[in-house]
Enzyme design. Structure first.
Site, PDB file in Angstrom:
ATOM      1  N   ASP A   1     -17.548 -21.698  -8.720  1.00  0.00           N
ATOM      2  CA  ASP A   1     -18.119 -22.250  -7.489  1.00  0.00           C
ATOM      3  C   ASP A   1     -19.587 -22.583  -7.736  1.00  0.00           C
ATOM      4  OD1 ASP A   1     -19.331 -19.730  -7.439  1.00  0.00           O
ATOM      5  OD2 ASP A   1     -17.736 -18.920  -6.186  1.00  0.00           O
TER       6      ASP A   1
ATOM      7  N   ASP B   1     -23.499 -22.475  -6.213  1.00  0.00           N
ATOM      8  CA  ASP B   1     -24.461 -21.960  -5.239  1.00  0.00           C
ATOM      9  C   ASP B   1     -25.696 -22.838  -5.297  1.00  0.00           C
ATOM     10  OD1 ASP B   1     -22.857 -19.694  -4.580  1.00  0.00           O
ATOM     11  OD2 ASP B   1     -23.480 -18.777  -6.475  1.00  0.00           O
TER      12      ASP B   1
ATOM     13  N   ASP C   1     -30.791 -10.894 -10.198  1.00  0.00           N
ATOM     14  CA  ASP C   1     -30.552  -9.670 -10.972  1.00  0.00           C
ATOM     15  C   ASP C   1     -30.862  -9.800 -12.470  1.00  0.00           C
ATOM     16  OD1 ASP C   1     -28.321 -11.351 -11.075  1.00  0.00           O
ATOM     17  OD2 ASP C   1     -26.881  -9.850 -10.399  1.00  0.00           O
TER      18      ASP C   1
HETATM   19  P1  ATP Z   1     -19.799 -15.359 -10.402  1.00  0.00           P
HETATM   20  O1  ATP Z   1     -19.838 -16.228  -9.156  1.00  0.00           O
HETATM   21  O2  ATP Z   1     -19.303 -16.018 -11.624  1.00  0.00           O
HETATM   22  O3  ATP Z   1     -19.181 -14.041 -10.146  1.00  0.00           O
HETATM   23  P2  ATP Z   1     -22.632 -15.353 -10.019  1.00  0.00           P
HETATM   24  O4  ATP Z   1     -23.770 -15.016 -10.959  1.00  0.00           O
HETATM   25  O5  ATP Z   1     -22.609 -16.737  -9.466  1.00  0.00           O
HETATM   26  O6  ATP Z   1     -21.302 -15.009 -10.786  1.00  0.00           O
HETATM   27  P3  ATP Z   1     -22.690 -14.513  -7.296  1.00  0.00           P
HETATM   28  O7  ATP Z   1     -22.290 -13.193  -6.713  1.00  0.00           O
HETATM   29  O8  ATP Z   1     -21.974 -15.738  -6.913  1.00  0.00           O
HETATM   30  O9  ATP Z   1     -22.667 -14.295  -8.867  1.00  0.00           O
HETATM   31  O10 ATP Z   1     -24.242 -14.681  -6.970  1.00  0.00           O
HETATM   32  C1  ATP Z   1     -24.960 -15.873  -7.200  1.00  0.00           C
HETATM   33  C2  ATP Z   1     -26.351 -15.523  -7.728  1.00  0.00           C
HETATM   34  O11 ATP Z   1     -27.058 -14.761  -6.748  1.00  0.00           O
HETATM   35  C3  ATP Z   1     -26.366 -14.684  -8.984  1.00  0.00           C
HETATM   36  O12 ATP Z   1     -26.261 -15.463 -10.148  1.00  0.00           O
HETATM   37  C4  ATP Z   1     -27.692 -13.989  -8.875  1.00  0.00           C
HETATM   38  O13 ATP Z   1     -28.744 -14.864  -9.266  1.00  0.00           O
HETATM   39  C5  ATP Z   1     -27.841 -13.758  -7.383  1.00  0.00           C
HETATM   40  N1  ATP Z   1     -27.311 -12.438  -6.978  1.00  0.00           N
HETATM   41  C6  ATP Z   1     -26.086 -12.166  -6.482  1.00  0.00           C
HETATM   42  N2  ATP Z   1     -25.939 -10.864  -6.207  1.00  0.00           N
HETATM   43  C7  ATP Z   1     -27.124 -10.292  -6.513  1.00  0.00           C
HETATM   44  C8  ATP Z   1     -27.635  -8.968  -6.438  1.00  0.00           C
HETATM   45  N3  ATP Z   1     -26.883  -7.959  -5.991  1.00  0.00           N
HETATM   46  N4  ATP Z   1     -28.919  -8.758  -6.823  1.00  0.00           N
HETATM   47  C9  ATP Z   1     -29.695  -9.774  -7.260  1.00  0.00           C
HETATM   48  N5  ATP Z   1     -29.275 -11.033  -7.367  1.00  0.00           N
HETATM   49  C10 ATP Z   1     -28.007 -11.307  -6.993  1.00  0.00           C
HETATM   50 MG    MG Z   2     -21.253 -17.542  -7.973  1.00  0.00          MG
END
Ligand code: ATP
Ligand code: MG
Length: 440
Positions: free
Chosen positions: A72, A74, A150
């Protein structure tokens, strides 16, 4: 109180972490606007055309740099939720504490967030005694937003209109080296949001990244911080761990770092014999394979497998005490779900399906009369049968039983009769003492 003051003095707030911005041109990063979903691209163009900053951020940028198709997209922007709502008609505001915007398109939802900042005022951003962020609802600038993320690899911003990649924390070199490094001090950042412990495990497993040595000790020592985390958030994270396509590695790492206790308290017990280890490994490998084949995944099926050895154990105890087969199984299922509930309840929408899969298992032993036909008509027959195949592959029941059911379901209905066994019905008293796993 004293601890809070010490925290303030010694734990630097992530807002004070400063990245060193590098703007990387297209010739160097190789990302293309065409790799971004049309919906995310439209959202970004609309925001930029109206004078706002807008980028693809986080996992999608990381995955594209790794050559993995993102699941997806963001978007991060300096437009506020109300401004986004006014510009993008279909958007909806989600969440109260920190509003995010969902923009639904044909077959995806693009998540748009306003840059977060660090609060200078007590009332906007607070940590509790453990250092956990209890309020985090202040808008900020782009570089503050990057510092709040993170891991370095998750703090890259791609502008698909101007084709630039913004890298505040050397995320690109971490991605190239496949290493997971926390932004700022790992202990402080894990304390702020302990779910990051589980995110670290998931990214290490899913992306095949090495954990930065600075993460290792905190990961081993801070598992207790998960105790106060709300159940719904933890269950979401558990499902992500199980359905990320690398569930087997996730569980191995969770156990290695002793982070599984709150999520799956019975896991060690369920892995205590080679036969059960085989069953769980096969269940995890099947799920991972289905993920790689883009097949639908059911957390209920995998959770049913993860808890099955404990259910079977309780079932055997009750049967040995003389409780009839089915009541013994239902009691065992309730007892195990109750034990699971003490640390992390499985939502009702899943536990019903799990019980159905378990309850079908003794029915597979009955191959006479009308019963097999009736079982075939069960709406969850396929899941129950797949579960039987797992049990057979791990040596828990005879493979001949699974083969028989395979043959039976693939035989046209009017040719099934000769396959049925013609055992006389066993008298009630004998059935009471039958072993739950016997196939005769
Ligand atoms: P995926 O969607 O593949 O699981 P992602 O890195 O996109 O991985 P998401 O949960 O969609 O993870 O979050 C999008 C972004 O938001 C992350 O890449 C990170 O930069 C930030 N993020 C999400 N959760 C946290 C958290 N608990 N603490 C700090 N930053 C976060
Ligand atoms: Mg994501």
């Amino acid at each position: 109180m004293i601890r809070r003051i010490i925290n303030k003095l010694f734990h630097r707030h992530p807002g004070h972490i400063k990245g060193k911005l590098r703007s990387i041109p297209a010739s160097e990063h190789g990302l293309r606007a065409q790799s971004i979903s049309p919906c995310a691209l439209r959202v970004i163009k609309t925001l930029q055309d109206n004078g706002f900053q807008a980028f693809v951020v986080g996992g999608a940028v990381r995955d594209l740099l790794l050559g993995i198709p993102p699941k997806d997209f963001d978007v991060a922007t300096n437009a506020t939720p109300d401004q986004i709502r006014r510009l993008i008609r279909r958007s909806r505001i989600i969440g109260r504490r920190f509003q995010i915007i969902h923009v639904p398109c044909q077959n995806e939802i693009v998540e748009v967030t306003t840059f977060r900042g660090h609060a200078t005022h007590e009332s906007h951003s607070q940590t509790d005694e453990q250092g956990r962020l209890t309020r985090d609802n202040v808008f900020g600038t782009l570089d503050e937003d990057a510092a709040r993320r993170d891991f370095n690899a998750n703090a890259l911003y791609f502008d698909p209109v101007h084709h630039t990649l913004l890298d505040f924390f050397n995320g690109r070199s971490d991605i190239a080296a496949r290493r997971l490094v926390m932004i700022g001090d790992p202990v402080t950042r894990f304390r702020e949001d302990p779910v990051r412990l589980l995110r670290a495990i998931r990214f290490a497993a899913k992306l095949n990244f090495t954990l930065d040595p600075a993460l290792v000790t905190p990961l081993r020592e801070l598992g207790n911080l998960l105790d106060p985390i709300p159940e719904s958030r933890l269950f979401d994270e558990l499902v992500k761990l199980l359905l990320c396509g690398h569930a087997a590695t996730c569980l191995t790492l969770l156990r290695e770092y002793n982070l599984h206790r709150r999520l799956l308290p019975l896991l060690d017990q369920c892995l205590s014999t080679p036969q059960d280890q085989e069953l769980l490994q096969r269940a995890l490998a099947n799920t991972d394979e289905r993920w790689h084949q883009n097949k639908p995944l059911s957390p209920g099926f995998l959770l049913a497998a993860l808890l099955w050895p404990a259910v079977r154990h309780e079932w055997e105890i009750r049967c040995a005490r003389g409780t009839p087969l089915y009541p013994a199984l239902f009691e065992a299922a309730d007892a195990i779900l109750e034990q699971q509930r003490r640390t992390l309840p499985i939502p009702h929408r899943f536990d019903g399906g799990m019980k159905e899969i378990w309850a079908m298992q003794p029915r597979f032993l009955q191959r006479n009369g009308q019963r097999p036909m009736r079982l075939l008509e069960h709406p969850r027959f396929r899941a129950g049968f797949d579960f039987l195949v797992l049990r057979a592959a791990s040596g828990e029941v005879e493979t001949a039983l699974a083969e028989w059911w395979e043959r039976f379901q693939n035989t046209p209905a009017d040719h099934r009769e000769p396959l049925l066994t013609h055992e006389p019905r066993q008298p009630r008293r004998r059935r009471r003492h039958r072993s739950p796993v016997s196939s005769t």
